[in-house]
Each structure stands twice: as structure tokens, then as C-alpha cells.
Design an enzyme around this catalytic site. Structure first.
Site, mmCIF file in Angstrom:
data_model
loop_
_atom_site.group_PDB
_atom_site.id
_atom_site.type_symbol
_atom_site.label_atom_id
_atom_site.label_comp_id
_atom_site.label_asym_id
_atom_site.label_seq_id
_atom_site.Cartn_x
_atom_site.Cartn_y
_atom_site.Cartn_z
ATOM 1 N N ARG A 142 -10.806 11.406 1.013
ATOM 2 C CA ARG A 142 -11.541 10.291 1.565
ATOM 3 C C ARG A 142 -12.765 10.836 1.971
ATOM 4 N NH1 ARG A 142 -14.317 7.339 3.182
ATOM 5 N NH2 ARG A 142 -14.303 5.790 4.739
ATOM 6 N N TYR A 159 -10.491 -13.636 6.731
ATOM 7 C CA TYR A 159 -11.471 -12.463 7.192
ATOM 8 C C TYR A 159 -12.703 -12.882 6.896
ATOM 9 C CZ TYR A 159 -7.656 -8.931 7.364
ATOM 10 O OH TYR A 159 -6.429 -8.502 7.553
ATOM 11 N N ARG A 196 -3.489 7.294 4.545
ATOM 12 C CA ARG A 196 -3.727 8.463 5.400
ATOM 13 C C ARG A 196 -2.495 9.253 5.640
ATOM 14 N NH1 ARG A 196 -6.643 4.395 9.239
ATOM 15 N NH2 ARG A 196 -5.399 3.032 8.053
ATOM 16 N N ASP A 241 -9.096 -2.670 -2.622
ATOM 17 C CA ASP A 241 -8.902 -3.612 -1.437
ATOM 18 C C ASP A 241 -9.051 -4.930 -1.657
ATOM 19 O OD1 ASP A 241 -8.428 -2.989 1.917
ATOM 20 O OD2 ASP A 241 -9.656 -4.740 1.615
ATOM 21 N N ARG A 295 1.020 -1.314 0.060
ATOM 22 C CA ARG A 295 0.057 -0.137 0.105
ATOM 23 C C ARG A 295 0.903 1.226 0.081
ATOM 24 N NH1 ARG A 295 -4.019 -0.231 4.992
ATOM 25 N NH2 ARG A 295 -4.547 -2.645 5.100
HETATM 26 O O1 CP3 Z 1 -1.709 2.234 -2.073
HETATM 27 C C1 CP3 Z 1 -2.664 1.641 -2.498
HETATM 28 O O2 CP3 Z 1 -3.499 2.518 -3.457
HETATM 29 C C2 CP3 Z 1 -3.043 0.219 -2.286
HETATM 30 C C3 CP3 Z 1 -4.349 -0.412 -2.032
HETATM 31 C C4 CP3 Z 1 -4.540 -1.341 -0.987
HETATM 32 C C5 CP3 Z 1 -5.440 -1.065 -0.030
HETATM 33 N N1 CP3 Z 1 -5.633 -2.319 0.641
HETATM 34 C C6 CP3 Z 1 -6.293 0.039 0.398
HETATM 35 C C7 CP3 Z 1 -6.689 0.318 1.992
HETATM 36 C C8 CP3 Z 1 -4.057 -2.575 -0.904
HETATM 37 C C9 CP3 Z 1 -2.868 -3.155 -1.690
HETATM 38 C C10 CP3 Z 1 -4.626 -3.444 0.053
HETATM 39 C C11 CP3 Z 1 -4.510 -4.706 0.489
HETATM 40 C C12 CP3 Z 1 -5.141 -5.145 1.732
HETATM 41 N N2 CP3 Z 1 -6.333 -4.987 2.234
HETATM 42 C C13 CP3 Z 1 -4.514 -6.197 2.414
HETATM 43 C C14 CP3 Z 1 -3.104 -6.941 2.034
HETATM 44 C C15 CP3 Z 1 -1.921 -6.072 2.470
HETATM 45 C C16 CP3 Z 1 -1.650 -5.814 3.675
HETATM 46 O O3 CP3 Z 1 -1.862 -4.575 3.987
HETATM 47 O O4 CP3 Z 1 -1.579 -6.634 4.362
HETATM 48 C C17 CP3 Z 1 -5.358 -6.518 3.440
HETATM 49 C C18 CP3 Z 1 -4.863 -7.543 4.564
HETATM 50 C C19 CP3 Z 1 -6.484 -5.702 3.475
HETATM 51 C C20 CP3 Z 1 -7.584 -5.362 4.486
HETATM 52 C C21 CP3 Z 1 -7.658 -4.242 5.039
HETATM 53 N N3 CP3 Z 1 -8.025 -2.940 4.310
HETATM 54 C C22 CP3 Z 1 -7.499 -3.854 6.387
HETATM 55 C C23 CP3 Z 1 -7.017 -4.939 7.577
HETATM 56 C C24 CP3 Z 1 -7.803 -2.532 6.558
HETATM 57 C C25 CP3 Z 1 -7.561 -1.814 7.614
HETATM 58 C C26 CP3 Z 1 -6.359 -1.317 7.870
HETATM 59 C C27 CP3 Z 1 -6.089 0.383 8.027
HETATM 60 O O5 CP3 Z 1 -5.059 0.532 7.794
HETATM 61 O O6 CP3 Z 1 -7.052 0.847 8.320
HETATM 62 C C28 CP3 Z 1 -7.915 -2.124 5.449
HETATM 63 C C29 CP3 Z 1 -8.630 -0.827 4.884
HETATM 64 C C30 CP3 Z 1 -7.900 -0.050 3.917
HETATM 65 N N4 CP3 Z 1 -7.392 -0.413 2.739
HETATM 66 C C31 CP3 Z 1 -7.016 1.479 3.818
HETATM 67 C C32 CP3 Z 1 -6.673 1.542 2.513
HETATM 68 C C33 CP3 Z 1 -5.936 2.901 1.918
HETATM 69 C C34 CP3 Z 1 -7.275 2.274 5.000
HETATM 70 C C35 CP3 Z 1 -8.565 2.938 5.091
HETATM 71 C C36 CP3 Z 1 -8.544 4.433 5.046
HETATM 72 O O7 CP3 Z 1 -7.430 4.978 5.348
HETATM 73 O O8 CP3 Z 1 -9.457 5.109 4.436
#
Ligand code: CP3
Length: 321
Positions: A15, A128, A6, A52, A2
Site C-alpha cells: 500500500r 455514499y 491491512r 472498490d 473483503r
Molecule cells: O479483498 C479484496 O480484495 C476486496 C476488495 C474490496 C475493497 N472494498 C477494498 C478496500 C471490496 C469487495 C470492497 C467493497 C466495499 N467498499 C464495500 C462493500 C462491502 C463492505 O465491506 O461493506 C463498501 C461499503 C466499500 C466502501 C469503502 N471502501 C469503505 C467504507 C472503506 C473504508 C473502510 C476501511 O476499512 O478503511 C473503503 C476502503 C477500502 N476498500 C479498503 C480496502 C482494502 C481499506 C483501505 C486500505 O486499507 O488501504
């Protein structure tokens, strides 16, 4: 990994324009902008589509929600009946906005910037789907797999097929490489790793390569240590993503020299900055610099990361080019 998120003020502003995180992912104009923000600011060599891994259960008909500061919440699958209530095949129409976003990103990105598509590996996505959330060791899915291996196998097989269809559609829309995230691979004992991580990822790689043999596939089985070597050999991935715990001397000596390595700066070293960051970067260059490698973090960037540290990292990387 990622790279949007944020830690960027422009992301936080963007967002606020969507009601929910999934709406954000499914609104092409917002997903395009979120993907391009880090590229514009830092001129990275590659962009990863903003989406995601949990859109796959959503497109199989499971209820998926994201609550601020809580992470994902799904209606957990407790048994056969819940599984039967899901679709057999992924609804790609439901994901049409993702493919539309990919086509737009591709048109806007500079030609020399690679576009990466992705999905979660079946084990991580299933964990999940069964727990309904992230837990410290994904025990609910592990218990389910021990108690009901045949039903769990049906879920994994469905996710394999869904992932192949989803990745192929991303490729048709314009991504040039795909990454398979197995974030929770490291909690599995070795026999379970073989069955629930390696075999399904191998099937996805074969399924994608059957249609698109020229598309490189990146595998990221997080925290599986010495099993990385077997994972790479067995699945046939072209690139292996290394998490921050991997010993780079071991990796450089042991892993197939034709395998491209990616990683593995600790996101906390980037967050901390200073000597931790400088020594981390130097070690990666020394250990991996003699073989084909892609510099990356070992896991996604953290929201508290100072932008100045990312800029410093890029200076360190670009100083000897
Ligand atoms: O940079 C990018 O554009 C990458 C996009 C991306 C997201 N999720 C966006 C996201 C990718 C490649 C992912 C993969 C993902 N999502 C994984 C595998 C990689 C890893 O990080 O382990 C997993 C396990 C998820 C499931 C997931 N999505 C979780 C556990 C969370 C909450 C964690 C958090 O930081 O809040 C998310 C939410 C999420 N997916 C966010 C982003 C940018 C954060 C939400 C926000 O800030 O609005």
C-alpha cells in the site's frame, strides 16, 4: 467479502507504493498483487478482485477520495444540478486498469481458484454519493429519496446501467462470478427496500444474465433479516450472502433449497478467536452443511484480525474434508 487488506503485513507494505487508495486500485501490478496475497498465504478457494465499489461514481465523474483512517469522501450530490453534472454513462475507459488487472489475475491464479468480480448495489453506492461518506444510518440519502424520489430514481437508474456495463466488462476480462454488495440495505423500511434495493438489484441480475446467463450472481443485502427470502426470490440471484445477524436455523428452513447460501461468521468472532471462533464455525457447519453453501465471513475481514486466527479457522474448516 473483503479478504485483502491491512491485517496482512505484505498488504501494508504494498500500500505504501501508491500515493492514494484509488491510484492503488488503478495500478494493475499493485491490484494484481493485492488480490493474490491472501490466496498465496492461505490457499483460499476463491479470489476477489482488488478494487472498490466507489470506482463507479469516480467513473461517472464524481470526485472520490480515500483518506487514511477516515474512509471515503465524495463531493456530495445535493440536487438535480449536481446529478446533471455527472456523466450519463459510465466511462469504462477510465476503468481499463481494473479490466487489465482482472486479465492478469486470471492468468496467474491456479485454475481451481475461482475469480470473483463485484460492484456495489445502486442503493449503497447512491448513499455514499449523496452523503459524501459513510454515516451511521445513511440518513442523507434516505431524506433525499423521500423528498425527491424522481431525481433519486434517475440516479438509481443510472447506477443500474453503469453496474450492468461494469460487471459485463469484468466478465469479459475473466471473472467467473460477480457479487453485488448492498451493505446499507438494512437501514431501509420495507417499501423503500423494495424500490431502492430489490428492484435495482433485480434489474442488474437481469441485465447481466441477458448477456451471460451462465455466470452465477451473488447478492449481499446486508442486515435485511426476514426480507432475505423475498430478496432472493425477486432478484433471481444464485447465491445469497448472509450477514452475521442472520439466524441460520431460520435460513436453512426458510430459504429455497436450490439457493446457495454464503456466510456468515462474525468478523469479530474471527478477530476474538478461541471459543467464539470455534463455536461460530461449528454452528455454520451444523446449520448449513446439509445444503449447498460457501463458507465465508458475514462481512469483510477487520484490520486488527490476527493472522493466527485465520490459520486456525482454515484448520477447523479443512479438518473434515
Ligand atoms: O479483498 C479484496 O480484495 C476486496 C476488495 C474490496 C475493497 N472494498 C477494498 C478496500 C471490496 C469487495 C470492497 C467493497 C466495499 N467498499 C464495500 C462493500 C462491502 C463492505 O465491506 O461493506 C463498501 C461499503 C466499500 C466502501 C469503502 N471502501 C469503505 C467504507 C472503506 C473504508 C473502510 C476501511 O476499512 O478503511 C473503503 C476502503 C477500502 N476498500 C479498503 C480496502 C482494502 C481499506 C483501505 C486500505 O486499507 O488501504
Amino acid at each position: 467479502m473483503r479478504q485483502a487488506g491491512r491485517y496482512l503485513p505484505e498488504y501494508r507494505e504494498l500500500r505504501t507504493r501508491a500515493r492514494s487508495f484509488l491510484d492503488f486500485c488503478y495500478t494493475p501490478s499493485l491490484a494484481v498483487e493485492a488480490t493474490l496475497q491472501p490466496i498465496r498465504r492461505f490457499q483460499f478457494d476463491a479470489a476477489i478482485v482488488f478494487c472498490d465499489i466507489l470506482v463507479v461514481p469516480d467513473a461517472l465523474g464524481q470526485k472520490v477520495q480515500f483518506f487514511p483512517n477516515e474512509g471515503p469522501r465524495l463531493d456530495p450530490i445535493k440536487g438535480k444540478a449536481d446529478l446533471a453534472a455527472l456523466k450519463d454513462n459510465i466511462d469504462l475507459n477510465h476503468l481499463a486498469p481494473v479490466f487489465e488487472a482482472i486479465a492478469k489475475i486470471k492468468a496467474l491464479l491456479p485454475k481451481e481458484v475461482a475469480l470473483i468480480g463485484f460492484c456495489g448495489a445502486p442503493w449503497t453506492v447512491a448513499s455514499y454519493m449523496i452523503a459524501g461518506q459513510g454515516t451511521p444510518d445513511q440518513a442523507p440519502a434516505r431524506i433525499f429519496a423521500y423528498r425527491e424520489p424522481d431525481i433519486f430514481q434517475i440516479l438509481i437508474d443510472r447506477l443500474v446501467n453503469a453496474s450492468i456495463a461494469y460487471l459485463c466488462k469484468q466478465i469479459e476480462a475473466g471473472v467467473e462470478t460477480v457479487q453485488i454488495f448492498d451493505t446499507w440495505a438494512g437501514v431501509l423500511p420495507v417499501t423503500e427496500l423494495e424500490r431502492w434495493c430489490i428492484a435495482p438489484v433485480k434489474a442488474i441480475v437481469a441485465g447481466v444474465k441477458h448477456l451471460y446467463p451462465q455466470i452465477p450472481v451473488i447478492g449481499f443485502p446486508k442486515a435485511i433479516g426476514q426480507n432475505l427470502s423475498h430478496f432472493a426470490q425477486e432478484t433471481g440471484v444464485n447465491v445469497l450472502g448472509l450477514d452475521p445477524t442472520v439466524d441460520l436455523d431460520w435460513a436453512a428452513d426458510t430459504l429455497d433449497p436450490k439457493l446457495i447460501l454464503q456466510g456468515n461468521l462474525d468478523p469479530l468472532a474471527l478477530l476474538a478467536g478461541g471459543l467464539a471462533l470455534e463455536e461460530g464455525v461449528a454452528r455454520i457447519k451444523t446449520c448449513l452443511g446439509k445444503r449447498p453453501y460457501i463458507f465465508n465471513l458475514g462481512h469483510g475481514i477487520l484490520p486488527q484480525t490476527p493472522i493466527a486466527h485465520v490459520e486456525h479457522l482454515l484448520k477447523l474448516l479443512r479438518s473434515d474434508q
